[in-house]
Scaffold this motif. Structure first.
Motif, mmCIF file in Angstrom:
data_model
loop_
_atom_site.group_PDB
_atom_site.id
_atom_site.type_symbol
_atom_site.label_atom_id
_atom_site.label_comp_id
_atom_site.label_asym_id
_atom_site.label_seq_id
_atom_site.Cartn_x
_atom_site.Cartn_y
_atom_site.Cartn_z
ATOM 1 N N HIS A 11 0.828 -1.203 0.000
ATOM 2 C CA HIS A 11 0.000 0.000 0.000
ATOM 3 C C HIS A 11 0.865 1.255 0.000
ATOM 4 N N PHE A 12 1.891 1.283 0.794
ATOM 5 C CA PHE A 12 2.741 2.473 0.849
ATOM 6 C C PHE A 12 3.496 2.680 -0.456
ATOM 7 N N PHE A 13 3.951 1.610 -1.088
ATOM 8 C CA PHE A 13 4.738 1.766 -2.311
ATOM 9 C C PHE A 13 3.866 2.033 -3.530
ATOM 10 N N GLN A 14 2.571 1.995 -3.376
ATOM 11 C CA GLN A 14 1.719 2.460 -4.470
ATOM 12 C C GLN A 14 1.837 3.969 -4.650
ATOM 13 N N TYR A 15 2.271 4.646 -3.600
ATOM 14 C CA TYR A 15 2.452 6.103 -3.634
ATOM 15 C C TYR A 15 3.916 6.423 -3.301
ATOM 16 N N ARG A 16 4.770 5.895 -4.129
ATOM 17 C CA ARG A 16 6.207 5.970 -3.858
ATOM 18 C C ARG A 16 6.693 7.410 -3.730
ATOM 19 N N ARG A 17 6.118 8.339 -4.458
ATOM 20 C CA ARG A 17 6.620 9.714 -4.478
ATOM 21 C C ARG A 17 6.011 10.588 -3.387
ATOM 22 N N LYS A 18 5.115 10.024 -2.585
ATOM 23 C CA LYS A 18 4.515 10.796 -1.499
ATOM 24 C C LYS A 18 5.237 10.509 -0.187
ATOM 25 N N THR A 19 4.945 11.310 0.817
ATOM 26 C CA THR A 19 5.598 11.147 2.114
ATOM 27 C C THR A 19 4.889 10.082 2.938
ATOM 28 N N ILE A 20 5.638 9.531 3.899
ATOM 29 C CA ILE A 20 5.097 8.490 4.765
ATOM 30 C C ILE A 20 3.883 9.012 5.550
ATOM 31 N N GLY A 21 4.000 10.234 6.079
ATOM 32 C CA GLY A 21 2.904 10.789 6.868
ATOM 33 C C GLY A 21 1.639 10.984 6.060
ATOM 34 N N GLY A 22 1.776 11.491 4.846
ATOM 35 C CA GLY A 22 0.606 11.697 3.997
ATOM 36 C C GLY A 22 -0.073 10.395 3.624
ATOM 37 N N ILE A 23 0.720 9.350 3.341
ATOM 38 C CA ILE A 23 0.137 8.052 2.983
ATOM 39 C C ILE A 23 -0.554 7.435 4.197
ATOM 40 N N ALA A 24 0.044 7.596 5.384
ATOM 41 C CA ALA A 24 -0.514 6.976 6.592
ATOM 42 C C ALA A 24 -1.878 7.563 6.939
ATOM 43 N N ARG A 25 -2.052 8.854 6.739
ATOM 44 C CA ARG A 25 -3.322 9.490 7.109
ATOM 45 C C ARG A 25 -4.471 9.073 6.199
ATOM 46 N N LYS A 26 -4.183 8.572 4.997
ATOM 47 C CA LYS A 26 -5.224 8.169 4.060
ATOM 48 C C LYS A 26 -5.276 6.653 3.859
ATOM 49 N N SER A 27 -4.595 5.909 4.685
ATOM 50 C CA SER A 27 -4.531 4.460 4.550
ATOM 51 C C SER A 27 -5.640 3.792 5.376
ATOM 52 N N PRO A 28 -5.882 2.480 5.160
ATOM 53 C CA PRO A 28 -6.848 1.757 6.004
ATOM 54 C C PRO A 28 -6.442 1.707 7.477
ATOM 55 N N TRP A 29 -5.185 1.973 7.757
ATOM 56 C CA TRP A 29 -4.699 1.955 9.144
ATOM 57 C C TRP A 29 -4.482 3.385 9.654
ATOM 58 N N ALA A 30 -5.298 4.321 9.175
ATOM 59 C CA ALA A 30 -5.095 5.736 9.499
ATOM 60 C C ALA A 30 -5.239 6.032 10.983
ATOM 61 N N VAL A 31 -5.998 5.203 11.699
ATOM 62 C CA VAL A 31 -6.194 5.464 13.126
ATOM 63 C C VAL A 31 -4.939 5.151 13.919
ATOM 64 N N ARG A 32 -4.162 4.146 13.480
ATOM 65 C CA ARG A 32 -3.027 3.662 14.274
ATOM 66 C C ARG A 32 -1.668 4.042 13.700
ATOM 67 N N LEU A 33 -1.574 4.217 12.384
ATOM 68 C CA LEU A 33 -0.274 4.446 11.757
ATOM 69 C C LEU A 33 0.409 5.746 12.182
ATOM 70 N N PRO A 34 -0.248 6.896 12.191
ATOM 71 C CA PRO A 34 0.466 8.127 12.545
ATOM 72 C C PRO A 34 1.117 8.060 13.924
ATOM 73 N N ASP A 35 0.400 7.535 14.920
ATOM 74 C CA ASP A 35 0.994 7.417 16.252
ATOM 75 C C ASP A 35 2.153 6.423 16.261
ATOM 76 N N ALA A 36 2.021 5.340 15.499
ATOM 77 C CA ALA A 36 3.103 4.363 15.445
ATOM 78 C C ALA A 36 4.357 4.959 14.806
ATOM 79 N N LEU A 37 4.203 5.786 13.791
ATOM 80 C CA LEU A 37 5.359 6.437 13.157
ATOM 81 C C LEU A 37 6.060 7.363 14.148
ATOM 82 N N VAL A 38 5.293 8.061 14.959
ATOM 83 C CA VAL A 38 5.885 8.966 15.955
ATOM 84 C C VAL A 38 6.626 8.161 17.016
ATOM 85 N N ASP A 39 6.023 7.063 17.479
ATOM 86 C CA ASP A 39 6.668 6.237 18.500
ATOM 87 C C ASP A 39 7.981 5.643 17.996
ATOM 88 N N LEU A 40 8.039 5.282 16.753
ATOM 89 C CA LEU A 40 9.258 4.680 16.186
ATOM 90 C C LEU A 40 10.239 5.733 15.676
#
Length: 416
Positions: A358-387
């Motif tokens: 899913h992330f590599f379908q939007y290779r030219r976009k940023t990780i944060g932008g893809i995470a907010r529009k993904s099926p895991w939008a509720v959990r991904l942004p916080d997980a990126l910050v924690d890591l």
């Protein structure tokens, strides 16, 4: 020193100022071998040239002693000269074996080992052409058929798998059975799959002498992301009967190589090792590093689930018909990563692959932008910050270990 002249009519040498010495030169020639002979000047740039005296030959069987001991050999560009060894080494070995058999004795060890070996299953280019021509067939581009005709590369591919009699081997693209025969000599059970119904009878005939080969005629893939059920059933049954590990050893068709390898890594039953031949470009994707053009979902999955390395590079001349690109031999060890692969179940491996794709379908976009529009939008942004992964980073700059940690973090938050 007196010079030597050539007498073309007689083919012998005469010293000037002396009478004809033909009688002396002929005397005793049949009883002894001259230690030095001279060639006529027309065969050499120098008028005089020494030739070493012949050495005595090894003793031969009585049946071969009729071969003249003074046989002459003529070179295409050089002079006529006496052969220092009038009989080939192979003839000497056969003669000695024949002598032992005539005396009622068995051949010695090296010959016993040669006689006990099975017929060589390798098929050369000439053999392949003759076999297909006799059946009125030719390689088909539809199935990406490129038969390996380089013996060294084929043996290197087989040796890299480190097969034992407890292993079950899957070969996709059996062709005429050249590689299959090598695998059957080393593995406990071979499951060979061939989609071309025209080649299946030829392969079955070549492999008739092996009782540990099961030939499946059909497609190895039921669809792009699923192995055919009959292939999976055959692998499970063979593993249950032998009890060993499952390994892939194959010269894979180019058009299904990536899908097949990923499906085998994600699916069940789990394979222990994969050794295969693919296009060099595809091999670079399997072994790609972060922040490179070759890095992608395939690189991440193989890096997380296996330990991969390149075995060798295969030029187009190693195949028939020759492909238009270079190829490579790749080895992936699934069991070499006890810290990562065993912790992921079949379902988790599938979910991990979906996340990365899913992330590599939007290779030219940023990780944060893809995470907010993904099926895991509720959990991904916080997980990126924690890591501590940069939200402005691109997917190709995130390492495989970070992708695995991100997936595990999301899975934990989902469980909570």
């Amino acid at each position: 020193m007196q010079s030597l002249e050539c007498a073309p009519s007689r083919g012998r040498f005469r010293a000037p100022g002396r009478a004809d010495s033909s009688r002396r030169s002929r005397r005793g020639r049949s009883d002894r071998i001259p230690r030095t002979t001279y060639r006529p000047a027309r065969y050499s740039t120098s008028a005089r040239r020494r030739v070493p005296s012949r050495r005595p030959c090894p003793p031969l069987h009585a049946a071969l002693r009729t071969i003249p001991s003074n046989r002459l050999l003529r070179s295409r560009t050089g002079p006529i000269h006496r052969s220092p060894r009038p009989v080939a080494v192979g003839i000497i070995i056969v003669a000695r074996v024949a002598g032992r058999i005539a005396a009622g004795l068995p051949p010695r060890g090296s010959v016993i080992r040669m006689m006990s070996k099975q017929a060589d299953p390798f098929q050369t280019l000439t053999m392949l052409r003759e076999t297909l021509a006799a059946a009125g067939l030719s390689p088909r581009k539809l199935y990406g058929q490129h038969f390996m005709i380089d013996r060294n590369l084929l043996e290197k591919l087989v040796e890299s798998a480190e097969l034992t009699r407890n292993d079950v081997v899957l070969e996709v693209g059996a062709g005429t059975g050249s590689l299959t025969g090598h695998l059957a000599q080393r593995a406990g059970q071979v499951i060979a799959v061939e989609i071309d119904q025209r080649l299946a009878p030829i392969a079955a005939d070549k492999l008739a002498g092996y009782d540990n080969v099961q030939l499946i005629v059909g497609d190895a893939l039921a669809r792009k992301s699923q192995i055919a059920p009959d292939v999976l059933t055959a692998l499970r049954d063979a593993q249950a009967s032998i009890g060993g590990s499952i390994k892939l050893v194959a010269n894979l068709p180019y058009d299904i190589a990536t899908s097949l390898v990923i499906d085998l890594l994600i699916g069940e039953p789990q394979l222990a090792r994969l050794c295969f031949t693919v296009q060099d470009e595809v091999a670079r994707r399997f072994l790609g590093k972060p922040d490179t053009d070759d890095y992608g979902p395939v690189s991440i999955l193989t890096n997380v689930l296996t330990m991969g390395r390149r075995i060798a590079k295969a030029p187009p001349q190693a195949f028939w018909p020759e492909p238009k690109v270079d190829s490579a031999l790749v080895r992936l060890d699934v069991t070499a990563k006890p810290d990562a692969a065993p912790t992921l179940t079949h379902a988790e491996r599938s979910e991990f692959a979906s996340l990365v794709r899913h992330f590599f379908q939007y290779r030219r976009k940023t990780i944060g932008g893809i995470a907010r529009k993904s099926p895991w939008a509720v959990r991904l942004p916080d997980a990126l910050v924690d890591l501590k992964i940069d939200l402005k980073a691109r997917p190709e700059t995130v390492s495989p270990q970070q992708w695995l940690a991100l997936f595990q973090c999301v899975a934990e938050r989902t469980a909570d």
